[in-house]
Design an enzyme around this catalytic site. Structure first.
Site, PDB file in Angstrom:
ATOM      1  CE  LYS A  76     109.085  54.641 -17.648  1.00 29.66           C
ATOM      2  NZ  LYS A  76     110.328  54.582 -16.855  1.00 29.66           N
ATOM      3  CB  SER A 151     111.706  50.836 -17.222  1.00 30.71           C
ATOM      4  OG  SER A 151     111.673  52.106 -16.578  1.00 30.71           O
ATOM      5  CB  SER A 175     114.316  53.763 -16.123  1.00 34.65           C
ATOM      6  OG  SER A 175     114.151  52.420 -15.758  1.00 34.65           O
TER       7      SER A 175
HETATM    8  N1  GLN Z   1     116.616  48.690 -14.558  1.00 35.07           N
HETATM    9  C1  GLN Z   1     116.415  49.135 -13.222  1.00 35.07           C
HETATM   10  C2  GLN Z   1     115.386  48.272 -12.537  1.00 35.07           C
HETATM   11  O1  GLN Z   1     114.926  47.383 -13.154  1.00 35.07           O
HETATM   12  C3  GLN Z   1     115.998  50.570 -13.211  1.00 35.07           C
HETATM   13  C4  GLN Z   1     114.560  50.786 -13.434  1.00 35.07           C
HETATM   14  C5  GLN Z   1     114.193  52.227 -13.381  1.00 35.07           C
HETATM   15  O2  GLN Z   1     115.068  53.088 -13.303  1.00 35.07           O
HETATM   16  N2  GLN Z   1     112.896  52.489 -13.369  1.00 35.07           N
HETATM   17  O3  GLN Z   1     115.057  48.492 -11.415  1.00 35.07           O
END
Ligand code: GLN
Length: 484
Positions: A76, A151, A175
């Site tokens: 990532k 994400s 994410s």
């Molecule tokens: N979807 C969640 C957020 O927007 C989790 C994001 C993540 O785990 N980095 O915060």
């Protein structure tokens, strides 16, 4: 194409039937053929990856049998791999290159894994769909008109589309698990501290964890075992109990395993098709003699509010370092304050700005007690819910998301709708406990996963349980209808 299985490639490499160089060349071939459509990849250094592959081949010929030796890996783009960009999916870091390796990346490199690409993501890992990337968003290989989930969008797409058998994402509130569910792969969010975060760009430090992604639990365990363990560079890191059981991973006996179904997770919001898949998955466990019980996590309804108050507060503090002084391009501006304001205004996208503003508000004088402090207290209640549940069960089984992958644009104008996609994934991180997402089947051609949650430090047991399930089912072997 069958799912790319790291454990099979491992055998091929060890037997001398495969070479790391051939696997890495094939990764580049697939990326070349598919990524115009999938947009999972933001950066590569082919020459360097091929050099690493050839070094791995030399080690293999000397009889070295390190679990990830020679296997391609995607990172990532919020993880540092020395010399390559770390964009974090943002414009504000244009031109910034990693001056060092993240500890997890360094450990994988030392073990002979071969990073082949940096993967797309929601800007600074804030999002649930991948659409908040400052670049062309990644697409779901099962249906190009739908989001892959976020994400860690690009990392999950890379495994799903067979670019590489292993990838790393990060998981603050879901994410790696949410996109894994949308794209039919397996992803672990370890116990807080099981993996070092040194070299992972911070989003919300009390929640961030690195999360390994692969086609199956057995594959994922190869990388997890190499990365786990205390790191002096991250004071929150620790040694993982049972790490020696990761290679080779053995299936857990399901007989008598007490599996709890939290009744608050099986509500009206759950799409019926996804609910049916979960029931079928639970029947697989029950047929092997698992003891299925209903449990209650009574404070669950406060989880989304708690998560988004704490997450945005920490975001507003962590992202203050992106000011045009230390990293990335600097806007002209007159005074120092004007320069910083202009740099941040031009460099950051709408979701990141929304969270910085919300977080700064939560932490401000007069509101701190009403929001931040109250959220901290709610976090304690949510943690106690889990403690109590684990007095009577070994594992919890839940949905990962209320539905399957949604079409592009469906939730981008409605932040609340986007946040609600995380309703089942944010609670376990607040308690610091491990959880994983694995394929449970298909609804109308789209995959959906099941989530397993365990008590703190039960990561290996969760993987053994997932492995047992995957030996009994074939959902994780299905690959998307896209051809290189
Ligand atoms: N979807 C969640 C957020 O927007 C989790 C994001 C993540 O785990 N980095 O915060």
């Amino acid at each position: 194409m069958a799912a790319v299985a790291a454990v099979d490639w491992r055998k091929g490499l060890d037997a001398g039937d495969l070479s790391s160089e051939a696997l890495v060349r094939d990764a580049f071939r697939r990326i070349g053929a598919l990524d115009d459509r999938l947009h999972a990849i933001l950066a590569m250094d082919e020459e360097r990856s091929l050099r690493l592959a050839r070094q791995a081949d030399i080690r293999l010929r000397t009889g070295d049998r390190t679990p990830v030796l020679g296997l391609p890996l995607v990172l990532k783009d919020n993880l540092h791999w020395s010399g390559l960009q770390v964009s974090c999916g943002s414009r504000i870091l244009d031109g910034y290159r990693a001056p060092y390796d993240a500890t997890v990346v360094g450990r994988l490199l030392a073990a002979g894994a071969v990073p082949v690409a940096k993967a797309n993501l929601d800007e600074f890992a804030m999002g649930s769909s991948g659409e908040f990337s400052a670049f062309e968003p990644a697409r779901n290989p099962w249906d190009l008109a739908r989001v892959p989930g976020g994400s860690s969008s690009g990392s999950v797409v890379a495994v799903s589309a067979g670019y590489a058998p292993l990838a790393l994402g990060s998981d603050t509130g879901g994410s790696v698990r949410l996109p894994a569910s949308f794209c039919n792969v397996t992803a672990l969010r370890p116990t807080y501290g099981a993996l070092s975060r040194y070299g992972l760009t911070a989003m919300a430090s009390s929640l961030d964890q690195v999360g390994p992604i692969a086609a199956s639990a057995a594959d994922l365990a190869l990388a997890f075992g190499v990365m786990a363990g205390r790191d002096p560079m991250d004071s929150t890191s620790m040694d993982l109990p049972g790490r020696e059981r990761l290679n080779p991973l053995r299936p857990k006996s399901l007989k008598g395993l007490r599996i709890g179904l939290p009744k608050e997770y099986f509500t009206d919001g759950l799409e019926p098709g996804v609910g049916d898949l979960l029931e079928a998955a639970i029947r697989v466990f029950a047929r092997q003699g698992a003891d299925i019980r209903e449990v209650s996590l009574p404070h669950t309804r406060y989880a989304i509010d708690t998560y988004y108050l704490l997450c945005t507060s920490e975001v507003s503090s962590n992202l203050s370092r992106f000011d045009g002084v230390r990293y990335g391009p600097r806007s002209p501006g007159g005074s120092l304050t004007e320069m910083m304001a202009e740099t941040r205004d031009r460099g950051l996208g709408p979701e990141v700005k929304r969270r910085i503003l919300l977080g700064a508000f939560c932490l401000s004088k007069g509101y701190y007690d009403a929001f931040y402090l109250k959220a901290l207290r709610a976090r304690t209640l949510l943690t106690r819910d889990f403690d109590r549940a684990f007095e009577s069960v070994d594992v919890l089984a839940t949905p990962v998301s209320p539905g399957t992958a949604f079409p592009f644009g469906a939730k981008t104008d409605d932040p609340l709708a986007m946040y609600l996609a995380d309703v089942f994934t944010v609670t376990a991180p607040l308690a610091g406990i491990p959880c994983l997402s694995m394929p449970a089947g298909f609804v109308g051609g789209l995959p959906a996963g099941i989530q397993l949650i365990g008590p703190g430090c039960s990561d290996v047991m969760l993987l053994e349980t997932a492995h047992a399930f995957q030996l009994l089912t074939s959902h994780h072997l299905e690959t998307p209808p896209i051809h290189a």
